[in-house]
Design a protein around this motif. Structure first.
Motif, PDB file in Angstrom:
ATOM      1  N   ASP A   9      72.373  32.191 -50.012  1.00 37.08           N
ATOM      2  CA  ASP A   9      72.215  30.882 -49.374  1.00 37.08           C
ATOM      3  C   ASP A   9      72.677  30.997 -47.928  1.00 37.08           C
ATOM      4  O   ASP A   9      73.858  31.264 -47.666  1.00 37.08           O
ATOM      5  CB  ASP A   9      73.066  29.832 -50.100  1.00 37.08           C
ATOM      6  CG  ASP A   9      72.738  29.730 -51.578  1.00 37.08           C
ATOM      7  OD1 ASP A   9      71.650  30.173 -51.979  1.00 37.08           O
ATOM      8  OD2 ASP A   9      73.576  29.207 -52.338  1.00 37.08           O
ATOM      9  N   GLU A  12      73.277  27.755 -42.902  1.00 36.44           N
ATOM     10  CA  GLU A  12      74.051  26.546 -43.173  1.00 36.44           C
ATOM     11  C   GLU A  12      74.940  26.107 -42.008  1.00 36.44           C
ATOM     12  O   GLU A  12      75.771  25.226 -42.164  1.00 36.44           O
ATOM     13  CB  GLU A  12      74.870  26.743 -44.455  1.00 36.44           C
ATOM     14  CG  GLU A  12      73.957  26.857 -45.668  1.00 36.44           C
ATOM     15  CD  GLU A  12      74.673  27.139 -46.972  1.00 36.44           C
ATOM     16  OE1 GLU A  12      74.194  26.643 -48.003  1.00 36.44           O
ATOM     17  OE2 GLU A  12      75.682  27.884 -46.966  1.00 36.44           O
ATOM     18  N   ALA A  35      68.835  26.688 -45.738  1.00 36.43           N
ATOM     19  CA  ALA A  35      69.130  25.251 -45.746  1.00 36.43           C
ATOM     20  C   ALA A  35      68.094  24.505 -44.922  1.00 36.43           C
ATOM     21  O   ALA A  35      67.653  24.975 -43.873  1.00 36.43           O
ATOM     22  CB  ALA A  35      70.530  24.996 -45.193  1.00 36.43           C
ATOM     23  N   ALA A  40      72.864  20.886 -44.890  1.00 38.74           N
ATOM     24  CA  ALA A  40      73.329  21.764 -43.810  1.00 38.74           C
ATOM     25  C   ALA A  40      72.102  22.222 -43.036  1.00 38.74           C
ATOM     26  O   ALA A  40      70.965  22.026 -43.470  1.00 38.74           O
ATOM     27  CB  ALA A  40      74.093  22.960 -44.368  1.00 38.74           C
ATOM     28  N   PHE A  72      78.463  18.463 -47.615  1.00 42.47           N
ATOM     29  CA  PHE A  72      77.803  19.758 -47.771  1.00 42.47           C
ATOM     30  C   PHE A  72      76.925  19.802 -49.022  1.00 42.47           C
ATOM     31  O   PHE A  72      76.734  20.844 -49.635  1.00 42.47           O
ATOM     32  CB  PHE A  72      78.850  20.880 -47.813  1.00 42.47           C
ATOM     33  CG  PHE A  72      78.281  22.259 -47.563  1.00 42.47           C
ATOM     34  CD1 PHE A  72      77.691  22.574 -46.345  1.00 42.47           C
ATOM     35  CD2 PHE A  72      78.345  23.225 -48.539  1.00 42.47           C
ATOM     36  CE1 PHE A  72      77.162  23.840 -46.129  1.00 42.47           C
ATOM     37  CE2 PHE A  72      77.831  24.502 -48.322  1.00 42.47           C
ATOM     38  CZ  PHE A  72      77.234  24.811 -47.112  1.00 42.47           C
ATOM     39  N   HIS A 112      70.093  23.258 -54.024  1.00 41.16           N
ATOM     40  CA  HIS A 112      71.457  23.537 -53.556  1.00 41.16           C
ATOM     41  C   HIS A 112      72.488  22.640 -54.231  1.00 41.16           C
ATOM     42  O   HIS A 112      72.219  21.469 -54.535  1.00 41.16           O
ATOM     43  CB  HIS A 112      71.540  23.314 -52.048  1.00 41.16           C
ATOM     44  CG  HIS A 112      72.934  23.241 -51.517  1.00 41.16           C
ATOM     45  ND1 HIS A 112      73.693  24.360 -51.234  1.00 41.16           N
ATOM     46  CD2 HIS A 112      73.727  22.167 -51.232  1.00 41.16           C
ATOM     47  CE1 HIS A 112      74.884  23.989 -50.799  1.00 41.16           C
ATOM     48  NE2 HIS A 112      74.933  22.666 -50.780  1.00 41.16           N
ATOM     49  N   ASP A 226      78.299  31.467 -47.444  1.00 39.76           N
ATOM     50  CA  ASP A 226      79.397  30.752 -46.794  1.00 39.76           C
ATOM     51  C   ASP A 226      80.763  31.186 -47.292  1.00 39.76           C
ATOM     52  O   ASP A 226      81.784  30.740 -46.775  1.00 39.76           O
ATOM     53  CB  ASP A 226      79.247  29.235 -46.993  1.00 39.76           C
ATOM     54  CG  ASP A 226      79.391  28.818 -48.449  1.00 39.76           C
ATOM     55  OD1 ASP A 226      78.808  29.498 -49.321  1.00 39.76           O
ATOM     56  OD2 ASP A 226      80.076  27.813 -48.713  1.00 39.76           O
TER      57      ASP A 226
END
Length: 270
Positions: A9, A12, A35, A40, A72, A112, A226
């Motif tokens: 992922d 972001e 994203a 994000a 988020f 997500h 992240d």
């Protein structure tokens, strides 16, 4: 030879807010979940992330979530079927446009955060998401938590499906991910992460936080971009998979070989 997709992922960051080292992570994965600007990301970040993926030959997917920048996308939201359908269509369309502008194609969709976890349990939500994906492009591969309602609904909608497992998250006895609010939800030790990945690939099971072996089908493996030290996790996992003789390649390429609207064949990863 075994094969698996390795996804992350990414994309972001937002405005002056920077999250993750996408360039370093994308050096080791085969698919990028980008994203779409709701949980994000922003137009500049999307364009930059797509460019990074194209430069590395990484397959690109849309990563739609709830419209919740402050949270988020990790806070549950209750939406009507039409609201959810249009929210997902909107976000897929955004990524599709950036891919077209970059001379590439959108290959897959993976929801997500709270949307992913809620739809994994809720058949109505899962079907709304799957129908939205099919409405935009029935050739998109659908990524969903292994064994979940997301997977079942996507197959019922006629989509090619990649069942997803996680390198950096722990599991509950029913195959759900441990909520992030619980202790031990995140795997922060690289050796533990690699061991979990290799067991899923070799044996098709993952051990829950309570010691239960849960069956999983590892078509695609996720590492969160992240999380701290994500690039080193990704590097170690990729090296471990290749040392085991596992071919790491995008799920979309395997699905395309089977034709549109076909689930990945059982045993494709083994």
């Amino acid at each position: 030879m075994a094969s698996i997709d390795f996804n992350s992922d990414v994309g972001e960051s937002y405005g002056v807010y920077r999250l993750g080292d996408d360039a370093a992570v994308l050096d080791h994965v085969t698919s990028a979940n980008v994203a779409c600007g709701m949980h994000a990301g922003d137009p500049q970040t999307i364009a930059a992330t797509v460019a990074l993926a194209v430069a590395r030959g990484v397959s690109i997917g849309a990563h739609p979530g709830f419209a919740d920048l402050q949270g988020f996308g990790r806070r549950p939201m209750q939406l009507g079927r039409d609201e959810l359908h249009h929210l997902v269509v909107y976000q897929i369309g955004a990524l599709q446009a950036f891919c077209t502008a970059a001379g590439t194609r959108l290959a897959h969709v993976k929801t997500h955060g709270a949307l992913y976890n809620m739809a994994a349990r809720d058949p109505a939500m899962a079907r709304a998401v799957a129908d939205a994906v099919r409405a935009v492009d029935p050739q998109l591969v659908f990524y969903g938590l292994a064994g979940s309602e997301l997977v079942r609904s996507a197959r019922e909608a006629g989509l090619a499906v990649a069942e997803e497992v996680f390198a950096d998250r722990s599991y509950q006895d029913d195959g759900a991910l441990t909520p992030r609010s619980h202790p031990g939800a995140l795997i922060t030790d690289i050796r533990q992460s690699v061991a979990q990945v290799l067991r899923m690939v070799r044996s098709g099971v993952v051990r829950s936080v309570h010691g239960v072996d849960v069956p999983v089908r590892p078509d695609t493996l996720c590492i969160h971009g992240d999380q701290p030290d994500a690039a080193n996790f990704a590097r170690a996992i990729r090296q471990a998979l290749e040392a085991e003789g596992v071919s790491v390649r995008p799920a979309s390429r395997r699905a395309i070989a089977l034709g549109p609207a076909s689930p990945l064949t059982p045993g494709a990863h083994a």
